[in-house]
Design a protein around this motif. Sequence first.
Motif, PDB file in Angstrom:
ATOM      1  N   ALA A  35      52.867  27.586  15.267  1.00 50.95           N
ATOM      2  CA  ALA A  35      53.061  28.963  14.814  1.00 50.95           C
ATOM      3  C   ALA A  35      52.656  29.097  13.350  1.00 50.95           C
ATOM      4  CB  ALA A  35      54.522  29.383  15.007  1.00 50.95           C
ATOM      5  N   LEU A  36      53.102  28.175  12.515  1.00 52.30           N
ATOM      6  CA  LEU A  36      52.725  28.192  11.104  1.00 52.30           C
ATOM      7  C   LEU A  36      51.210  28.071  10.941  1.00 52.30           C
ATOM      8  CD1 LEU A  36      55.406  25.878   9.484  1.00 52.30           C
ATOM      9  CD2 LEU A  36      55.034  28.292   8.981  1.00 52.30           C
ATOM     10  N   ALA A  37      50.605  27.203  11.735  1.00 54.78           N
ATOM     11  CA  ALA A  37      49.156  26.993  11.628  1.00 54.78           C
ATOM     12  C   ALA A  37      48.386  28.261  11.976  1.00 54.78           C
ATOM     13  CB  ALA A  37      48.725  25.838  12.528  1.00 54.78           C
ATOM     14  N   ARG A 150      58.302  29.177  22.945  1.00 57.50           N
ATOM     15  CA  ARG A 150      59.171  29.237  21.765  1.00 57.50           C
ATOM     16  C   ARG A 150      58.340  29.411  20.497  1.00 57.50           C
ATOM     17  NH1 ARG A 150      63.151  24.471  20.949  1.00 57.50           N
ATOM     18  NH2 ARG A 150      61.225  23.363  20.614  1.00 57.50           N
ATOM     19  N   ASN A 151      57.261  28.641  20.370  1.00 61.61           N
ATOM     20  CA  ASN A 151      56.430  28.755  19.173  1.00 61.61           C
ATOM     21  C   ASN A 151      55.702  30.100  19.116  1.00 61.61           C
ATOM     22  OD1 ASN A 151      57.041  26.376  17.763  1.00 61.61           O
ATOM     23  ND2 ASN A 151      55.706  25.187  19.086  1.00 61.61           N
ATOM     24  N   LEU A 155      55.978  32.571  16.094  1.00 62.07           N
ATOM     25  CA  LEU A 155      54.793  33.140  15.459  1.00 62.07           C
ATOM     26  C   LEU A 155      54.935  34.655  15.325  1.00 62.07           C
ATOM     27  CD1 LEU A 155      51.930  33.153  14.322  1.00 62.07           C
ATOM     28  CD2 LEU A 155      51.081  33.002  16.694  1.00 62.07           C
ATOM     29  N   ALA A 156      55.391  35.303  16.374  1.00 63.72           N
ATOM     30  CA  ALA A 156      55.589  36.755  16.310  1.00 63.72           C
ATOM     31  C   ALA A 156      56.594  37.104  15.216  1.00 63.72           C
ATOM     32  CB  ALA A 156      56.051  37.282  17.668  1.00 63.72           C
ATOM     33  N   LEU A 161      57.727  39.055   9.781  1.00 65.32           N
ATOM     34  CA  LEU A 161      58.295  38.808   8.457  1.00 65.32           C
ATOM     35  C   LEU A 161      57.214  38.996   7.382  1.00 65.32           C
ATOM     36  CD1 LEU A 161      60.550  37.747   6.544  1.00 65.32           C
ATOM     37  CD2 LEU A 161      59.672  35.442   7.027  1.00 65.32           C
ATOM     38  N   TYR A 162      56.037  38.422   7.619  1.00 64.85           N
ATOM     39  CA  TYR A 162      54.932  38.540   6.672  1.00 64.85           C
ATOM     40  C   TYR A 162      54.570  40.002   6.439  1.00 64.85           C
ATOM     41  CZ  TYR A 162      50.291  38.038   4.620  1.00 64.85           C
ATOM     42  OH  TYR A 162      49.205  38.144   3.796  1.00 64.85           O
ATOM     43  N   ARG A 163      54.355  40.754   7.517  1.00 54.78           N
ATOM     44  CA  ARG A 163      53.962  42.162   7.398  1.00 54.78           C
ATOM     45  C   ARG A 163      55.072  43.004   6.749  1.00 54.78           C
ATOM     46  NH1 ARG A 163      49.448  42.371   6.415  1.00 54.78           N
ATOM     47  NH2 ARG A 163      49.814  44.594   6.321  1.00 54.78           N
TER      48      ARG A 163
END
Length: 182
Positions: A35-37, A150-151, A155-156, A161-163
């Motif tokens: 997800a981080l990648a 789960r990942n 990721l979602a 969170l980022y947006r």
Amino acid sequence: MTRSDARVSTLWIMLLTLASALTTLALACATPFTALAALAATQLRARDGIVLMIASWALSQATGFCLLGYPRDASTLLWGATLGLAAIAAVVGARVAADRVAPGRVLLRIAVAYLGATIGFKIVQLLGAVGLGGVDIALSPAINARLFARNAAILAGLYLLYRTLVAAGLPAAPRDRPVAAC
């Protein structure tokens, strides 16, 4: 890179590493590297994505050994190194995959990056399992399906969170210029 870009990059690497650490603690040994990648490949510069993966891996290892009581034996240390390499392979795979999609197709880029991250991560994990044992676990359809779902959910959540933070006024992370899609 300007001093401002460097500060913003560092801030995002720290925020996403912290989010990764909290996920690791909540899930007890399940850092969401894929997800981080995928997020890194689509929202950060390539160099920053690699730094994020190394930082997240290092914090995950520290969390495991210091807080979760990982055994301090050769097998655990070798698996830790394998996961570090897999995390880097994940961000490289995600970047290669994401660069195949037009820059304006954000959600498709993220989904394709996630698939690329998963493939890169799994290849290194499987190679490690061949040498360290655990091929049956690395290839288990049930385990892989559960981790993939789960990942994807993580990721979602990370993208949301980022947006949300960007919408609230935090500067977006500097990005590389997108490569033209094939």
